[in-house]
Design an enzyme around this catalytic site. Sequence first.
Site, PDB file in Angstrom:
ATOM      1  N   ASP A 199       0.733  -1.278  -0.039  1.00 11.67           N
ATOM      2  CA  ASP A 199      -0.157   0.041  -0.043  1.00 11.67           C
ATOM      3  C   ASP A 199       0.822   1.314   0.093  1.00 11.67           C
ATOM      4  O   ASP A 199       0.614   2.095   1.125  1.00 11.67           O
ATOM      5  CB  ASP A 199      -0.999  -0.219   1.229  1.00 11.67           C
ATOM      6  CG  ASP A 199      -1.654  -1.415   1.248  1.00 11.67           C
ATOM      7  OD1 ASP A 199      -2.069  -1.844   0.503  1.00 11.67           O
ATOM      8  OD2 ASP A 199      -1.936  -1.786   2.457  1.00 11.67           O
TER       9      ASP A 199
ATOM     10  N   GLU B 280     -11.455   1.296  -3.362  1.00  9.06           N
ATOM     11  CA  GLU B 280     -10.840   1.437  -2.090  1.00  9.06           C
ATOM     12  C   GLU B 280      -9.610   2.194  -2.491  1.00  9.06           C
ATOM     13  O   GLU B 280      -9.216   2.351  -3.721  1.00  9.06           O
ATOM     14  CB  GLU B 280     -10.544  -0.030  -1.322  1.00  9.06           C
ATOM     15  CG  GLU B 280      -9.432  -0.792  -2.290  1.00  9.06           C
ATOM     16  CD  GLU B 280      -9.410  -2.188  -1.426  1.00  9.06           C
ATOM     17  OE1 GLU B 280      -9.227  -2.107  -0.274  1.00  9.06           O
ATOM     18  OE2 GLU B 280      -8.939  -2.999  -2.240  1.00  9.06           O
TER      19      GLU B 280
END
Length: 527
Positions: free
Chosen positions: A15, A187
Amino acid sequence: MSMITNPILPGFHADPSILRVGEDFYIATSTFEWFPGVRIHHSRDLKNWSFAGSPLTRTSQLDMKGNMNSGGVWAPDLSWHDGTFYLIYTDVKQWHGAYKDAHNYLVTAPAVTGPWSEPVYLNSSGFDPSLFHDDDGRKYLVNMVWDYRSGNHPFAGIVLQEFDEEAGTLTGPIKMIYEGSDIQMTEGPHLYKKDGWYYLLVAEGGTEYEHAETVARAKTIDGPYETDPHYPLLTSRGNPDLTIQKAGHASLVDTPNGEWYLAHLGGRPLNGKYCTLGRETSIQKVVWTDDGWLRLAHGGHFPQAETEAPDLPEVKVDKEPVRDDFNTDVLGGAWNSLRIPADPSWCSLDDRPGHLRLYGRESLSSVHHQSLVARRQTHFACRVQTSVDSAPEDFQQKAGLVVYYDTEDHAYLHVTHHEEKGRVLQILRTVGGSYEEVLLPPQRVAQNGPVELACDIHYDTMQFFYRDAETADWQPLGKRLDTTHMSDDSAPDVRFTGTFVGMACQDYSGRRMAADFDYFDYDIKES
């Protein structure tokens, strides 16, 4: 032409949130249940990276005791404005099943190395929050919203709300600005502004083999947002021959001379499926089209194992040490503990100088009080080695070398006590939560003094070894073991971390047996 080899952050570095401040580049990555929270790396050339620090070092900022596996810190966002660094992060307490108990916070610092502030609570409506600093001075938080209701898609879309920095709170209406493309599972939002357009980058498809990154844009910050008609910008899906799979969850950065790059996560599977190192950070050069959309510079949608380096001077960095002799006052930046800090009550560099002393606490299945210190496995082929000095008095006391994914999957070579043999070695293996003792009977070793323990990891297998005062040479111990169960991909449900190697100590009796580790080696075995 100089090239960047991917991944730029090997091993569990998922991420990525990339940022440039002047001539300095930074990447913040997720840490999930590992403490300290969030890892930040620094570079001057996007090619050579070094660890810069972990901002969440206090339980007042992050207390994960009791958090489930793959909970904790999800998808941090690092930004900078007017001399201040801003870090947004989620602490996920529970995520299996219908609900997501996910709490979003902000900390700030004058420098990336700190000191970092106490957290400001933001919201709990979903995860993957990020902060956008508009050019008029206003700030906005975006995050995905989780909809647990039957019949609704749980990834409900991306919401935006203004952040009042002076008051330290979100303010004004919450507006749904983007529901995603038909890939779904939208997301990981990041907002950018360029040439009068607001660009929204989102991850889609889930973080496994259908993962992707999509771009949308709007003329006003609250939309409406138009999806790039040639979406996705980046994906590995449908191409199993790619070195980098799972590509997605990306963020964008420009260089001082106007080149653009996309940092993203990806995984390198073994045996076609098992990413034992976890999700790693890679980077791709990108370009803007004449009509204002973003494209991979090499064309297409697939990530490459190499990408063109920027037109910047290359700045070499020191490699991470391969040996730690524990002669410092604090643990080095490579080391991590589970859920709570490595504090002197159970982890000491002072009680026996030149050694790391661990006091035995709960089992490797605990989500509360483990005595475990570990670092990421960052290479498919490596040898890890340590020396442990402990005197277990019964089977409830043990200490040794661990290869660890989570409470459900790990392998553990340790010194313990046997009623008839005295001090012995045993290999404990847990696969999908099923417990196994590999050595039947356990191996008797020298009854006093240190015992050296090692593990050779070679891609999808590993072999333990030992050496003590009674054995001049290293002795293999037990059978070669499979490593692929220590991966995101081996579990029936998705999970998010990667393999760690390190040292641990347990005392189920509560007497807190001490174990002293003289050194730890991490030796790379591949070119």
